[in-house]
Scaffold this motif. Structure first.
Motif, PDB file in Angstrom:
ATOM      1  N   PRO A  23       0.896  -1.282   0.038  1.00 45.49           N
ATOM      2  CA  PRO A  23      -0.007   0.160  -0.092  1.00 45.49           C
ATOM      3  C   PRO A  23       0.914   1.224   0.039  1.00 45.49           C
ATOM      4  O   PRO A  23       1.675   1.257   0.528  1.00 45.49           O
ATOM      5  N   THR A  24       0.649   2.180  -0.651  1.00 44.44           N
ATOM      6  CA  THR A  24       1.119   3.755  -1.129  1.00 44.44           C
ATOM      7  C   THR A  24       1.913   3.564  -2.203  1.00 44.44           C
ATOM      8  O   THR A  24       2.456   4.302  -2.561  1.00 44.44           O
ATOM      9  N   THR A  25       2.389   2.279  -2.621  1.00 49.49           N
ATOM     10  CA  THR A  25       3.420   2.064  -3.532  1.00 49.49           C
ATOM     11  C   THR A  25       2.807   2.399  -4.803  1.00 49.49           C
ATOM     12  O   THR A  25       1.334   2.049  -5.009  1.00 49.49           O
ATOM     13  N   GLY A  60       8.311  -5.433  -4.792  1.00 54.38           N
ATOM     14  CA  GLY A  60       7.352  -4.967  -5.865  1.00 54.38           C
ATOM     15  C   GLY A  60       7.254  -3.400  -5.310  1.00 54.38           C
ATOM     16  O   GLY A  60       6.715  -2.650  -6.335  1.00 54.38           O
ATOM     17  N   ASP A  61       7.929  -2.803  -4.657  1.00 56.28           N
ATOM     18  CA  ASP A  61       7.699  -1.586  -4.262  1.00 56.28           C
ATOM     19  C   ASP A  61       8.694  -0.425  -4.973  1.00 56.28           C
ATOM     20  O   ASP A  61       9.214   0.668  -4.458  1.00 56.28           O
ATOM     21  N   ASN A  69       8.248   3.900   4.082  1.00 58.04           N
ATOM     22  CA  ASN A  69       7.280   4.659   4.829  1.00 58.04           C
ATOM     23  C   ASN A  69       6.439   3.768   5.965  1.00 58.04           C
ATOM     24  O   ASN A  69       6.549   2.673   5.998  1.00 58.04           O
ATOM     25  N   LYS A  70       5.610   4.460   6.905  1.00 55.73           N
ATOM     26  CA  LYS A  70       4.983   3.743   7.938  1.00 55.73           C
ATOM     27  C   LYS A  70       3.917   2.866   7.459  1.00 55.73           C
ATOM     28  O   LYS A  70       3.831   1.861   7.866  1.00 55.73           O
ATOM     29  N   THR A  71       3.425   2.906   6.379  1.00 52.99           N
ATOM     30  CA  THR A  71       2.264   1.992   5.726  1.00 52.99           C
ATOM     31  C   THR A  71       3.082   0.830   5.156  1.00 52.99           C
ATOM     32  O   THR A  71       2.725  -0.447   5.503  1.00 52.99           O
ATOM     33  N   GLN A  72       4.180   1.028   4.479  1.00 55.05           N
ATOM     34  CA  GLN A  72       5.076  -0.111   4.085  1.00 55.05           C
ATOM     35  C   GLN A  72       5.703  -1.006   4.989  1.00 55.05           C
ATOM     36  O   GLN A  72       5.618  -2.183   5.186  1.00 55.05           O
ATOM     37  N   ASP A  99      16.644  -0.035   4.774  1.00 53.99           N
ATOM     38  CA  ASP A  99      15.886   0.588   5.897  1.00 53.99           C
ATOM     39  C   ASP A  99      16.282  -0.596   7.168  1.00 53.99           C
ATOM     40  O   ASP A  99      15.295  -1.593   7.527  1.00 53.99           O
ATOM     41  N   CYS A 100      17.396  -0.547   7.521  1.00 51.63           N
ATOM     42  CA  CYS A 100      17.696  -1.582   8.559  1.00 51.63           C
ATOM     43  C   CYS A 100      17.116  -1.487   9.653  1.00 51.63           C
ATOM     44  O   CYS A 100      16.790  -2.451  10.402  1.00 51.63           O
TER      45      CYS A 100
END
Length: 263
Positions: A23-25, A60-61, A69-72, A99-100
């Protein structure tokens, strides 16, 4: 209990669970449940075919940014948890592109065994700008979470990116990764599906004592040769019909690759 897969000489095969666009991608189609179902289906097929572990990744992003982001993060955590509950082999997570913090948080809450960190000690340029190394942040966060059992597997001079300082050798990157706490090191070709050069694997193996994994382009025709040098392989595109990343994992293609190793 599965065998120890993070050891030198283990010939570990790790299959990729490529999530559909989150979502959001840009590519997200509005179907939240399909993301989870697709991830679980791929993980179950990989396990049934005989891989040693899986990594859940938000492949897929595209277009990628360095951080989710927070949704991801929420979606990747949900997918990882569903996969963890569906299989009995070790599960890893790769919050791409680098994003470690999301990686470690997701691994900690889901009980995942390991994370992949694309940019650990290098500084690279990719499609969304410059990514700085995160080894210090990664090691300190793992300590703060009390989860030092989570293995950290970083790439060195990762695919789909260019070194900001191209004169730094792969040996230097590998030694710095090991010195900064890497539990294993991933070496790749320059693109998805491109064979990891044997000479790069050999060069890295000569300078580190941790396991070294071939991170791209491993398939039935080369896996035996690759794993005579590398300690394991991380495999994605060659396990899908036509090499198309959005396709589901093919049981027959996974078996073909594993048969290649055992031939």
């Amino acid at each position: 209990m599965s065998r120890e897969i993070f050891t030198v000489g283990s010939q570990t095969v790790i299959g990729m669970v490529h999530c559909l666009p989150l979502p959001t991608t840009a590519g997200f189609d509005g179907d939240y449940q399909k993301i989870l179902d697709h991830a679980v289906q791929d993980a179950k097929i990989l396990e049934a075919a005989g891989v040693d572990a899986v990594i859940v990744e938000n492949m897929g992003d595209t277009p990628f940014s360095a951080l989710l982001n927070k949704t991801q993060v929420a979606a990747l955590a949900a997918a990882t948890m569903q996969v963890k509950n569906a299989v009995n082999i070790p599960v890893g997570v790769d919050a791409a592109f680098n994003d470690c913090e999301a990686n470690l948080a997701i691994a900690a809450i889901t009980g995942a065994s390991f994370i992949r960190v694309p940019v650990f000690v290098d500084t690279v340029v990719f499609t969304d700008g410059i990514i700085n190394p995160c080894a210090k942040k990664c090691m300190e966060m793992r300590k703060a979470l009390g989860k030092e059992d989570i293995k950290i597997l970083p790439d060195v001079q990762v695919k789909h990116a260019h070194m900001l300082l191209p004169y730094i050798s792969i040996e230097q990157s590998a030694k710095e990764a090991a010195e900064n706490g890497a539990d294993g090191i991933i070496v790749t070709g320059t693109q998805i599906g491109e064979e990891t050069p044997i000479d790069l694997i050999q060069r890295v193996k000569k300078v580190v004592k941790v396991p070294v994994y071939a991170g791209s382009g491993v398939k039935a025709g080369n896996i035996k040769e690759q794993l005579q040098i590398a300690d394991g392989a991380i495999i994605g595109s060659s396990l899908k019909e036509g090499g198309i990343l959005s396709n589901p994992i093919s049981y027959d293609l996974v078996k073909e690759v594993l048969d290649g190793l055992n031939a």
